[in-house]
Design a protein around this motif. Structure first.
Motif, PDB file in Angstrom:
ATOM      1  N   THR A   2      68.325  57.231  54.096  1.00 17.18           N
ATOM      2  CA  THR A   2      66.943  57.105  53.626  1.00 17.18           C
ATOM      3  C   THR A   2      66.087  58.251  54.167  1.00 17.18           C
ATOM      4  OG1 THR A   2      67.194  54.708  53.577  1.00 17.18           O
ATOM      5  CG2 THR A   2      64.951  55.556  53.508  1.00 17.18           C
ATOM      6  N   LEU A   3      66.254  58.583  55.449  1.00 20.69           N
ATOM      7  CA  LEU A   3      65.513  59.706  56.038  1.00 20.69           C
ATOM      8  C   LEU A   3      65.881  61.026  55.362  1.00 20.69           C
ATOM      9  CD1 LEU A   3      65.619  58.920  59.878  1.00 20.69           C
ATOM     10  CD2 LEU A   3      63.633  58.800  58.356  1.00 20.69           C
ATOM     11  N   ASP A   4      67.167  61.202  55.078  1.00 18.06           N
ATOM     12  CA  ASP A   4      67.610  62.428  54.411  1.00 18.06           C
ATOM     13  C   ASP A   4      66.974  62.574  53.033  1.00 18.06           C
ATOM     14  OD1 ASP A   4      69.147  63.084  56.610  1.00 18.06           O
ATOM     15  OD2 ASP A   4      71.053  62.486  55.699  1.00 18.06           O
ATOM     16  N   LYS A   5      66.872  61.469  52.295  1.00 19.41           N
ATOM     17  CA  LYS A   5      66.235  61.500  50.976  1.00 19.41           C
ATOM     18  C   LYS A   5      64.761  61.874  51.108  1.00 19.41           C
ATOM     19  CE  LYS A   5      69.284  58.162  48.749  1.00 19.41           C
ATOM     20  NZ  LYS A   5      69.412  56.779  48.249  1.00 19.41           N
ATOM     21  N   GLN A   6      64.087  61.283  52.097  1.00 23.37           N
ATOM     22  CA  GLN A   6      62.669  61.579  52.331  1.00 23.37           C
ATOM     23  C   GLN A   6      62.490  63.047  52.727  1.00 23.37           C
ATOM     24  OE1 GLN A   6      60.401  59.362  51.701  1.00 23.37           O
ATOM     25  NE2 GLN A   6      58.573  59.818  52.861  1.00 23.37           N
ATOM     26  N   ASN A   7      63.375  63.548  53.586  1.00 19.79           N
ATOM     27  CA  ASN A   7      63.312  64.957  53.986  1.00 19.79           C
ATOM     28  C   ASN A   7      63.520  65.880  52.790  1.00 19.79           C
ATOM     29  OD1 ASN A   7      62.655  65.099  56.764  1.00 19.79           O
ATOM     30  ND2 ASN A   7      64.696  64.338  57.284  1.00 19.79           N
ATOM     31  N   HIS A   8      64.398  65.481  51.882  1.00 21.53           N
ATOM     32  CA  HIS A   8      64.620  66.280  50.675  1.00 21.53           C
ATOM     33  C   HIS A   8      63.345  66.337  49.831  1.00 21.53           C
ATOM     34  CE1 HIS A   8      66.698  68.130  47.336  1.00 21.53           C
ATOM     35  NE2 HIS A   8      66.190  67.211  46.543  1.00 21.53           N
ATOM     36  N   LEU A   9      62.653  65.194  49.695  1.00 22.45           N
ATOM     37  CA  LEU A   9      61.390  65.171  48.950  1.00 22.45           C
ATOM     38  C   LEU A   9      60.345  66.072  49.616  1.00 22.45           C
ATOM     39  CD1 LEU A   9      61.083  61.347  48.146  1.00 22.45           C
ATOM     40  CD2 LEU A   9      61.683  63.188  46.552  1.00 22.45           C
ATOM     41  N   ILE A  10      60.299  66.052  50.943  1.00 24.64           N
ATOM     42  CA  ILE A  10      59.362  66.910  51.678  1.00 24.64           C
ATOM     43  C   ILE A  10      59.700  68.376  51.429  1.00 24.64           C
ATOM     44  CG2 ILE A  10      58.648  67.651  53.996  1.00 24.64           C
ATOM     45  CD1 ILE A  10      59.075  64.657  54.846  1.00 24.64           C
ATOM     46  N   PHE A  11      60.977  68.714  51.513  1.00 20.05           N
ATOM     47  CA  PHE A  11      61.411  70.094  51.292  1.00 20.05           C
ATOM     48  C   PHE A  11      61.018  70.567  49.892  1.00 20.05           C
ATOM     49  CE2 PHE A  11      64.610  73.080  49.712  1.00 20.05           C
ATOM     50  CZ  PHE A  11      64.469  74.112  50.631  1.00 20.05           C
ATOM     51  N   GLU A  12      61.241  69.718  48.890  1.00 23.90           N
ATOM     52  CA  GLU A  12      60.894  70.082  47.511  1.00 23.90           C
ATOM     53  C   GLU A  12      59.387  70.269  47.342  1.00 23.90           C
ATOM     54  OE1 GLU A  12      62.720  70.915  44.757  1.00 23.90           O
ATOM     55  OE2 GLU A  12      64.316  70.986  46.257  1.00 23.90           O
ATOM     56  N   ALA A  13      58.598  69.388  47.944  1.00 20.09           N
ATOM     57  CA  ALA A  13      57.140  69.493  47.854  1.00 20.09           C
ATOM     58  C   ALA A  13      56.658  70.769  48.546  1.00 20.09           C
ATOM     59  CB  ALA A  13      56.476  68.262  48.466  1.00 20.09           C
ATOM     60  N   GLU A  14      57.252  71.101  49.682  1.00 22.54           N
ATOM     61  CA  GLU A  14      56.886  72.337  50.379  1.00 22.54           C
ATOM     62  C   GLU A  14      57.265  73.563  49.568  1.00 22.54           C
ATOM     63  OE1 GLU A  14      58.806  71.742  54.165  1.00 22.54           O
ATOM     64  OE2 GLU A  14      56.953  70.939  55.047  1.00 22.54           O
ATOM     65  N   ARG A  15      58.402  73.495  48.901  1.00 20.68           N
ATOM     66  CA  ARG A  15      58.834  74.613  48.056  1.00 20.68           C
ATOM     67  C   ARG A  15      57.846  74.806  46.903  1.00 20.68           C
ATOM     68  NH1 ARG A  15      61.144  75.150  43.507  1.00 20.68           N
ATOM     69  NH2 ARG A  15      61.646  72.968  43.248  1.00 20.68           N
ATOM     70  N   GLU A  16      57.440  73.697  46.280  1.00 16.68           N
ATOM     71  CA  GLU A  16      56.485  73.773  45.173  1.00 16.68           C
ATOM     72  C   GLU A  16      55.137  74.319  45.653  1.00 16.68           C
ATOM     73  OE1 GLU A  16      56.359  69.829  43.509  1.00 16.68           O
ATOM     74  OE2 GLU A  16      58.490  69.905  42.957  1.00 16.68           O
ATOM     75  N   ARG A  17      54.683  73.852  46.824  1.00 16.82           N
ATOM     76  CA  ARG A  17      53.426  74.356  47.384  1.00 16.82           C
ATOM     77  C   ARG A  17      53.508  75.852  47.657  1.00 16.82           C
ATOM     78  NH1 ARG A  17      52.524  72.803  53.125  1.00 16.82           N
ATOM     79  NH2 ARG A  17      54.202  74.322  53.247  1.00 16.82           N
TER      80      ARG A  17
END
Length: 104
Positions: free
Chosen positions: A20-35
């Motif tokens: 679950t943490l890994d999935k959340q970290n992936h979402l954070i990484f994607e959002a940071e990439r988009e930003r």
């Protein structure tokens, strides 16, 4: 008959939390990439486009920053649900259990 240490017995439950943490970290990484892409786009604006698109891009960057902040706050919520004070406490327990479980 060997008895499984409590750390090793906890490993399957901790492994589910880590997924679950890994999935959340992936979402954070994607959002940071988009930003970051939006920030690059903002830096490359020239002339009239700088006047017309600047506010829109700054607004989208602010929204993305808020999304990232919320996602990061969600990490501690995930581990608190399972009785850990911090994400670091969880990872300490996880790696201890992993070592007890898988390195015998």
């Amino acid at each position: 008959r060997p008895i499984m240490p409590p750390e090793a017995a906890a490993f399957p439950r901790l492994q589910k939390i880590k997924v679950t943490l890994d999935k959340q970290n992936h979402l954070i990484f994607e959002a940071e990439r988009e930003r970051n892409q939006l920030e690059i786009e903002l830096c490359h604006l020239k002339g009239l486009a700088r006047l017309t698109k600047k506010k829109e891009l700054e607004s989208r960057i602010a929204i993305k920053n808020e999304e990232i902040r919320t996602l990061k706050a969600g990490l501690s919520g995930i581990v608190r649900q399972d009785g850990f004070t911090t994400v670091q406490d969880f990872y300490t327990a996880f790696y201890t259990a992993q070592h007890a479980c898988c390195n015998d």
